[in-house]
Design an enzyme around this catalytic site. Structure first.
Site, mmCIF file in Angstrom:
data_model
loop_
_atom_site.group_PDB
_atom_site.id
_atom_site.type_symbol
_atom_site.label_atom_id
_atom_site.label_comp_id
_atom_site.label_asym_id
_atom_site.label_seq_id
_atom_site.Cartn_x
_atom_site.Cartn_y
_atom_site.Cartn_z
ATOM 1 N N ALA A 1 -10.979 -2.766 -10.189
ATOM 2 C CA ALA A 1 -12.020 -3.733 -10.556
ATOM 3 C C ALA A 1 -12.347 -4.721 -9.436
ATOM 4 O O ALA A 1 -13.511 -5.080 -9.235
ATOM 5 C CB ALA A 1 -11.575 -4.498 -11.802
ATOM 6 N N HIS A 2 -11.318 -5.162 -8.691
ATOM 7 C CA HIS A 2 -11.577 -6.266 -7.749
ATOM 8 C C HIS A 2 -12.361 -5.852 -6.511
ATOM 9 O O HIS A 2 -12.710 -6.687 -5.678
ATOM 10 C CB HIS A 2 -10.271 -6.978 -7.368
ATOM 11 N N CYS B 1 -1.386 -4.791 8.845
ATOM 12 C CA CYS B 1 -0.323 -4.835 9.849
ATOM 13 C C CYS B 1 0.974 -4.448 9.157
ATOM 14 O O CYS B 1 1.344 -5.082 8.190
ATOM 15 C CB CYS B 1 -0.121 -6.253 10.331
#
Ligand code: PLP
Length: 392
Positions: free
Chosen positions: A195-196, A334
């Protein structure tokens, strides 16, 4: 702050926020409870499931709500590990998100094979066509759109190959949903979404599972989601996710990835792609030596991955731009604080030195031409400030 990191996460859309607030007030019951308050929450969840299924083109009961795409991908790989015959391989592209790659390494440490990609970031269909004639993996995982490059993968062709060879196909659709139409994704055996990435809340997503197939659950301890995912459903989160998707699907999107180019018609997406393309042209003119990754491939309208001129390391670019009020990304995470070359760029044949120059700019639906211009000015200023001071 100018936000150019929508592929990492997109701000919660006001409509999704409203849907979330309404749901927390209206649906206070547990969907599994037998009383009417529970039944109301269950009905709201079913309605959301139906809507999502209609966007993807699948049966509502093939959908399982999860905490996000990482959980969805882990469920698929867990299921594959439980169901695969001994010695069977799984295949995945070399540009998958770590939630797929790492889960594959975990469950199939010696039995996962990477499907190569071209220098332009597209899965090598010739390799797949030949390979599938010789070997039948127990799963093929290929994302729909790459999160670093924005390159659109030939999902329909890969699905057809998988069908022809009886291979289950898992498509990580996180970076296409909400940017391009979701229609047709439901034909894949497995599909993950989050969703995000399209204006919904964080911590909610879904997994589309094979029709009528049983799923080996990752989480145990409840019979929710037809015993495919234990745990009380996040009703407000799901309703907000579907509200955000309804909105994005309502925006004018092209019928196919091929239309995502500078020449696209003046539909919303075409205009947005044209803004991004104009930015890329101006960037290459302003900072000679800049290289746009995946430029020859169909790309989703919002993403630019650029190899910047060698001014400084890319994390310094991000910090400098942050100070100038612009949020951008290096594209890949990273690992443990150490700069590792992006596996995506490595798979595409770029060297570690080239990958160390990569910066990603990812726009949202609300990004304007003025925002792209401001990003360009900030890049030029950051570049100027990073030049070594010349002695007179
Ligand atoms: N797959 C892709 C392509 C992604 O870009 C991401 C997030 O960056 C994920 C999966 C993981 O999604 P989530 O944050 O929902 O776990």
């Amino acid at each position: 702050m100018l936000y150019f990191d929508h592929n990492a996460t997109s701000p919660l859309h006001p409509a999704a926020r409203q849907a979330w607030l309404d749901a927390t007030e209206r649906f206070i019951g547990n969907p599994s409870s037998l009383h009417r308050v529970g039944a109301r929450a269950d009905a709201a969840l079913s309605e959301a499931r139906e809507k999502l299924a209609s966007f993807l083109g699948c049966h509502a009961l093939d959908l399982v709500f999860t905490s996000g795409a990482t959980e969805s991908a882990n469920t698929v790989l867990h299921h594959a590990a439980r169901m695969s015959p001994p010695g069977a391989e799984i295949w995945l592209s070399g540009i998958e998100h770590p939630c797929v790659t790492e889960a594959a390494r975990h469950h199939f440490p010696k039995l996962h094979r990477l499907v190569p990609v071209t220098r332009d970031g597209v899965a090598d269909l010739d390799w797949l066509t030949k390979g599938l004639k010789r070997t039948r993996p127990s799963l093929l995982a290929m994302m729909a759109v790459n999160n670093e490059t924005g390159v659109v993968q030939p999902t329909r062709e890969i699905l057809a190959l998988c069908r022809a060879h009886g291979v289950p196909f898992f498509c990580d659709a996180v970076q296409t949903i909400g940017k391009l139409p979701a229609a047709g994704l439901g034909d894949c055996d497995w599909v993950s979404g989050s969703a995000h990435k399209f204006g919904g809340p964080r911590g909610v997503g879904f997994l589309k599972c094979p029709a009528k197939g049983r799923v080996q659950p990752l989480l145990h301890g409840g019979s929710q989601e037809e015993a495919r995912r234990a745990g009380t459903e996040n009703v407000p989160g799901v309703l907000a996710m579907v509200a955000a998707l309804e909105l994005r699907e309502g925006a004018r999107m092209p019928a196919s990835a091929a239309a995502v180019s500078a020449q696209a018609p003046a539909a919303d997406v075409g205009v947005r792609a044209a803004l991004r393309d104009a930015f890329e042209r101006q960037l290459r003119r302003a900072l000679p030596g800049t290289q746009i990754i995946g430029k020859k491939s169909p790309r989703v309208w919002n993403t630019t991955l650029a190899l910047m001129p060698e001014a400084d390391c890319r994390t310094r670019w991000v910090v400098k731009l942050d100070k100038l009020g612009v949020a951008v990304s290096t594209g890949s995470a990273c690992a443990s604080g150490k700069e590792e070359p992006s596996p995506v760029l490595t798979a595409m044949g770029y060297t570690a030195a080239e990958a160390a120059r990569a910066l990603r700019f990812s726009a949202g639906w609300e990004t304007t031409e003025a925002d792209w211009q401001q990003l360009l000015s900030a890049l030029v200023q950051a570049h100027r400030e990073m030049q070594p001071v010349r002695r007179k």
